[in-house]
Design an enzyme around this catalytic site. Structure first.
Site, PDB file in Angstrom:
ATOM      1  N   THR A  73      35.715  -8.519  35.799  1.00  0.00           N
ATOM      2  CA  THR A  73      36.786  -7.623  35.344  1.00  0.00           C
ATOM      3  C   THR A  73      38.131  -8.027  35.957  1.00  0.00           C
ATOM      4  OG1 THR A  73      36.126  -6.116  37.099  1.00  0.00           O
ATOM      5  CG2 THR A  73      35.368  -5.587  34.891  1.00  0.00           C
ATOM      6  N   ALA A  77      41.041  -4.268  46.942  1.00  0.00           N
ATOM      7  CA  ALA A  77      40.621  -3.709  45.652  1.00  0.00           C
ATOM      8  C   ALA A  77      40.282  -4.852  44.699  1.00  0.00           C
ATOM      9  CB  ALA A  77      41.739  -2.860  45.084  1.00  0.00           C
ATOM     10  N   LYS A  78      39.757  -4.477  43.539  1.00  0.00           N
ATOM     11  CA  LYS A  78      39.382  -5.496  42.538  1.00  0.00           C
ATOM     12  C   LYS A  78      40.557  -6.403  42.240  1.00  0.00           C
ATOM     13  CE  LYS A  78      35.602  -6.257  40.408  1.00  0.00           C
ATOM     14  NZ  LYS A  78      34.459  -5.644  40.935  1.00  0.00           N
ATOM     15  N   ARG A  79      41.695  -5.779  42.021  1.00  0.00           N
ATOM     16  CA  ARG A  79      42.884  -6.591  41.753  1.00  0.00           C
ATOM     17  C   ARG A  79      43.658  -6.738  43.062  1.00  0.00           C
ATOM     18  NH1 ARG A  79      41.596  -4.169  37.649  1.00  0.00           N
ATOM     19  NH2 ARG A  79      41.279  -5.236  35.684  1.00  0.00           N
ATOM     20  N   ALA A  80      43.224  -7.725  43.845  1.00  0.00           N
ATOM     21  CA  ALA A  80      43.783  -7.827  45.188  1.00  0.00           C
ATOM     22  C   ALA A  80      44.979  -8.768  45.230  1.00  0.00           C
ATOM     23  CB  ALA A  80      42.702  -8.262  46.158  1.00  0.00           C
TER      24      ALA A  80
END
Ligand code: GLU
Length: 285
Positions: free
Chosen positions: A15, A255-258
């Site tokens: 994702t 976070a996922k979008r780091a």
């Protein structure tokens, strides 16, 4: 566990781009498989087709290869347990749903998030913790007993309230979580026709003969839920090793979008695989 030859797995979710936390957890998984003289497979956890992108899946494989990781089975290599992409494994998930349905431990649930929030007397504390499903919203025992397909409905697993789920983690030591207190009735099937994360992972780890699950410590509560699924299905669970979470310079977990901590971005800045895998976080980014 025990006598079965070691089989580990890497299970990226495409994702977004993988970040330094994923890199370190996956490298640990590879080291443990290698150290045990076992095998390592890669399974792409691309179930959520609305959020997963093929571009992120190929980027994940490429980033992991750049880190020097290798696997003997996967979407890029095939293998005896193909397919290695969860999006292609739905018939098996439906079969596991049927097996769970036959135990009488799961039920169809038409309660919305708002219903759950309304029934809770106190707001749930941790920002991303899932609220405990209020037992008073459970249907009467036997609900869904005659269903032959999950249909357009959520299904939940009825947890044994007050019962402790205990396990020994290879990295975190003994753990004990109490059903109904640390977690409540959890989703096994979603109304959009997809299995939940908990069902899909248990079903696939079982089908692929995984003997040890190495993943981030953010999934410790999921492990307790998954142990209840193993028990309900009469399956021997794997061993567990939960890697410490990598936190950013602000002390919060990546976070996922780091952003600046994605492997992509660090590569672009000229960082080496060794730095991505072991330099103090404050010196990266
Ligand atoms: N696919 C999950 C993730 O990338 C990991 C699931 C698991 O290891 O059980 O966060």
């Amino acid at each position: 566990m025990g006598t079965r030859p070691y089989r580990g797995r890497l299970a990226p979710t495409p994702t977004g781009f993988l970040h330094v936390g994923h890199a370190r957890t996956f490298a640990l998984a590879a080291r443990r498989a290698h150290g045990a003289g076992g095998s390592l497979l890669l399974r792409m956890e691309d179930l959520d087709t609305a959020r997963c992108r093929p571009g992120f899946a190929s980027a994940a494989l490429e980033d992991l290869r750049w880190l020097g990781l290798d696997w003997s089975e996967g979407p890029d290599k095939g293998g005896p347990f193909a397919p290695y992409a969860q999006s292609a494994r739905t018939p098996w998930f439906r079969e596991v749903w049927r097996q769970l349905r036959a135990t009488g431990l799961i039920y169809p649930c038409d309660k919305s998030r708002a219903d759950v929030e309304r029934a809770l007397s106190a707001p749930h504390a941790e920002e991303d913790a899932e609220p405990i499903f209020p037992p008073e919203l459970r249907p009467a025992p036997g609900a869904g007993a005659d269903a032959v397909e999950p249909g357009p409905s959520n299904w939940r697993f009825r947890v044994p309230d007050g019962e402790a789920v205990a396990f020994t983690d290879a990295l975190q030591g003994p753990r004990r979580l109490v059903a109904g207190e640390d977690f409540g009735d959890f989703l096994v099937w979603r109304r959009d026709g997809l299995p939940s994360y908990e069902l899909a992972v248990v079903a696939d780890d079982r089908a692929m003969g995984v003997t040890e699950v190495v993943r981030g410590a953010d999934l410790l509560v999921s492990t307790a839920r998954q142990l209840l699924l193993y028990r309900a299905l009469g399956w021997e669970p794997p061993a567990w090793a939960h890697a410490p979470l990598v936190t950013g310079p602000d002390g919060r977990r990546l976070a996922k979008r780091a952003g600046g901590f994605s492997i992509r971005e660090l590569r672009r800045k000229g960082r080496t695989p060794e730095e991505v895998l072991s330099a103090p976080i404050g010196t990266l980014g």
